[in-house]
Design a protein around this motif. Structure first.
Motif, short mmCIF file in Angstrom:
data_model
loop_
_atom_site.label_atom_id
_atom_site.label_comp_id
_atom_site.label_asym_id
_atom_site.label_seq_id
_atom_site.Cartn_x
_atom_site.Cartn_y
_atom_site.Cartn_z
N GLY A 52 35.63 44.86 39.31
CA GLY A 52 36.01 43.56 39.84
C GLY A 52 35.17 43.25 41.06
O GLY A 52 34.38 44.08 41.52
N ASN A 55 37.78 44.12 43.88
CA ASN A 55 39.16 43.82 43.51
C ASN A 55 39.87 45.08 43.01
O ASN A 55 40.35 45.14 41.89
CB ASN A 55 39.16 42.73 42.43
CG ASN A 55 40.54 42.22 42.14
OD1 ASN A 55 41.49 42.52 42.85
ND2 ASN A 55 40.67 41.45 41.09
N GLU A 57 42.79 47.71 42.62
CA GLU A 57 44.23 47.51 42.61
C GLU A 57 44.94 48.69 41.95
O GLU A 57 44.33 49.50 41.25
CB GLU A 57 44.60 46.23 41.86
CG GLU A 57 44.28 46.27 40.37
CD GLU A 57 44.70 44.96 39.70
OE1 GLU A 57 45.48 45.04 38.74
OE2 GLU A 57 44.25 43.90 40.12
N LYS A 83 46.89 44.95 45.33
CA LYS A 83 45.49 44.69 45.02
C LYS A 83 44.81 43.92 46.14
O LYS A 83 45.46 43.39 47.05
CB LYS A 83 45.35 43.94 43.70
CG LYS A 83 45.92 42.55 43.70
CD LYS A 83 45.71 41.92 42.32
CE LYS A 83 46.31 40.53 42.25
NZ LYS A 83 46.13 39.93 40.92
N CYS A 85 41.76 40.94 46.64
CA CYS A 85 40.89 39.93 46.04
C CYS A 85 39.88 39.44 47.07
O CYS A 85 40.00 39.73 48.25
CB CYS A 85 41.72 38.75 45.53
SG CYS A 85 43.12 39.22 44.50
N ARG A 86 38.91 38.67 46.61
CA ARG A 86 37.88 38.16 47.51
C ARG A 86 37.77 36.64 47.40
O ARG A 86 37.86 36.07 46.32
CB ARG A 86 36.52 38.78 47.17
CG ARG A 86 36.31 40.17 47.75
CD ARG A 86 35.94 40.10 49.21
NE ARG A 86 35.69 41.41 49.77
CZ ARG A 86 35.22 41.62 50.98
NH1 ARG A 86 34.98 40.60 51.77
NH2 ARG A 86 35.03 42.83 51.44
N GLU A 101 38.93 38.76 52.60
CA GLU A 101 39.57 39.72 51.70
C GLU A 101 41.07 39.45 51.74
O GLU A 101 41.66 39.38 52.82
CB GLU A 101 39.29 41.15 52.13
CG GLU A 101 39.89 42.19 51.20
CD GLU A 101 39.59 43.61 51.64
OE1 GLU A 101 40.04 44.54 50.95
OE2 GLU A 101 38.90 43.79 52.68
N ASP A 204 44.67 30.20 42.17
CA ASP A 204 44.08 30.79 43.38
C ASP A 204 45.16 30.97 44.45
O ASP A 204 45.97 30.08 44.69
CB ASP A 204 42.98 29.89 43.92
CG ASP A 204 41.77 29.85 43.01
OD1 ASP A 204 41.70 30.67 42.08
OD2 ASP A 204 40.90 28.97 43.22
N ASN A 213 39.87 36.65 41.20
CA ASN A 213 41.10 37.41 40.96
C ASN A 213 41.10 37.88 39.50
O ASN A 213 42.00 37.56 38.72
CB ASN A 213 42.32 36.53 41.25
CG ASN A 213 43.62 37.33 41.23
OD1 ASN A 213 43.61 38.56 41.20
ND2 ASN A 213 44.73 36.64 41.21
N THR A 214 40.05 38.60 39.15
CA THR A 214 39.88 39.14 37.79
C THR A 214 39.55 40.62 37.89
O THR A 214 38.79 41.03 38.75
CB THR A 214 38.75 38.41 37.05
OG1 THR A 214 39.06 37.02 36.96
CG2 THR A 214 38.57 38.96 35.64
N ASN A 215 40.15 41.41 37.00
CA ASN A 215 39.91 42.85 37.09
C ASN A 215 40.08 43.52 35.74
O ASN A 215 40.79 43.04 34.86
CB ASN A 215 40.87 43.49 38.08
CG ASN A 215 40.28 44.75 38.69
OD1 ASN A 215 39.23 45.22 38.28
ND2 ASN A 215 40.97 45.31 39.66
#
Length: 232
Positions: A52, A55, A57, A83, A85-86, A101, A204, A213-215
C-alpha cells in the motif's frame, strides 16, 4: 436358449446403466453438505498489510459464515482495524500542507459472498463484498512547509500532530467508512486458513488532493466449527 440368455444379459446391463444415472442424479440434487461443520463456520481472522502507499495495517476479526447452497456462502464479521493512510496536499492553514499520515483505529463490519468453485478442493474460496466502518480514534501527522532559509532553494519542514478532535475544527473529517473487499482463502482440513484480502476505501477520511486508502493484506484464520466433528 442362447437367445434367451443374451436377452437377460442385455436387460441387466441396461438396468445397471439406468440405476447408475439415478444414483448420480440424486447426488447432484444435494444443495448442502451433509456434515454441519462443512456449511457453518465460526472463527477468528488476523490480517496484516503487505502492500500500500505507506498503508500498513493490522486487523482482528471475529466471523461467522453459512453455506446456503453447494459452493456458495455468506460471511459477516466484526473487525478491529489499526492502520495508517496517506494524504497529499490538504489545507490546514493559509498554505497547502505537503503530506499527512492518518493513523486510525476503527470498528468495521465486512459482509462477503464466498464462492467455492472446485468441489475436489473444498477449502478453496474466492470472495467479494463490502465493509462498513466507524473511526473511534486516531491522529493526523502533518508535514508542513516552514519559512525559507537564507538559501532560497532550501525549505524547512516541521511535523504537526493533531488528534481527530483537533483536526475536525480545521478540516472536514469523515468518521463513517465504506469500502469494497475481495480476495482468496484456502482452508485446510484442520480448520487453519491462509490467503490474501484486498480493501479499497470509497470514502476519504479527510479532504485532500490525493488520499490513499487501499491495501493488500495477508490473512491467517482458524475455523472453530471444525471441532464440531469430534462431538457430532
Amino acid at each position: 436358449m442362447k437367445t434367451y440368455l443374451s436377452l437377460i444379459v442385455i436387460a441387466l446391463a441396461c438396468s445397471k446403466v439406468v440405476y447408475g444415472k439415478e444414483v448420480s442424479s440424486k447426488k447432484n440434487t444435494s444443495t448442502l453438505p451433509t456434515n454441519k461443520s462443512e456449511n457453518t463456520k465460526v472463527g477468528l481472522d488476523w490480517r496484516i498489510g503487505l502492500l500500500g502507499y505507506y498503508n500498513w495495517e493490522q486487523e482482528y476479526e471475529f466471523f461467522g459464515e453459512y453455506k446456503f447452497y453447494r459452493g456458495l456462502g455468506i460471511r459477516a464479521g466484526v473487525t478491529y482495524v489499526r492502520k495508517s493512510c496517506r494524504a497529499k496536499l490538504i489545507v490546514l492553514s493559509k498554505d497547502k500542507d505537503f503530506s499527512t499520515e492518518v493513523k486510525i483505529k476503527s470498528i468495521d463490519v465486512p459482509i462477503t459472498i464466498r464462492f467455492y468453485p472446485i468441489p475436489k478442493w473444498k477449502g478453496c474460496c474466492f470472495f467479494g463484498g463490502f465493509q462498513l466502518g466507524y473511526i473511534v480514534d486516531g491522529e493526523l501527522i502533518v508535514t508542513q512547509k516552514a519559512e525559507l532559509t537564507q538559501d532560497s532553494s532550501t525549505c524547512n519542514y516541521k511535523m504537526v500532530y493533531l488528534t481527530l478532535t483537533e483536526a475536525k475544527s480545521k478540516i472536514s473529517l469523515q468518521r463513517f467508512q465504506l469500502g469494497i473487499v475481495g480476495g482468496f482463502n484456502y482452508e485446510f482440513a484442520l480448520g487453519l486458513g491462509l490467503g490474501f484480502y484486498i480493501y479499497s476505501g470509497l470514502i476519504d477520511i479527510i479532504k485532500a488532493d490525493k488520499f490513499v486508502n487501499t491495501n493488500l493484506n495477508f490473512n491467517l484464520s482458524y475455523n472453530f466449527a471444525k471441532l464440531l466433528k469430534y462431538f457430532f
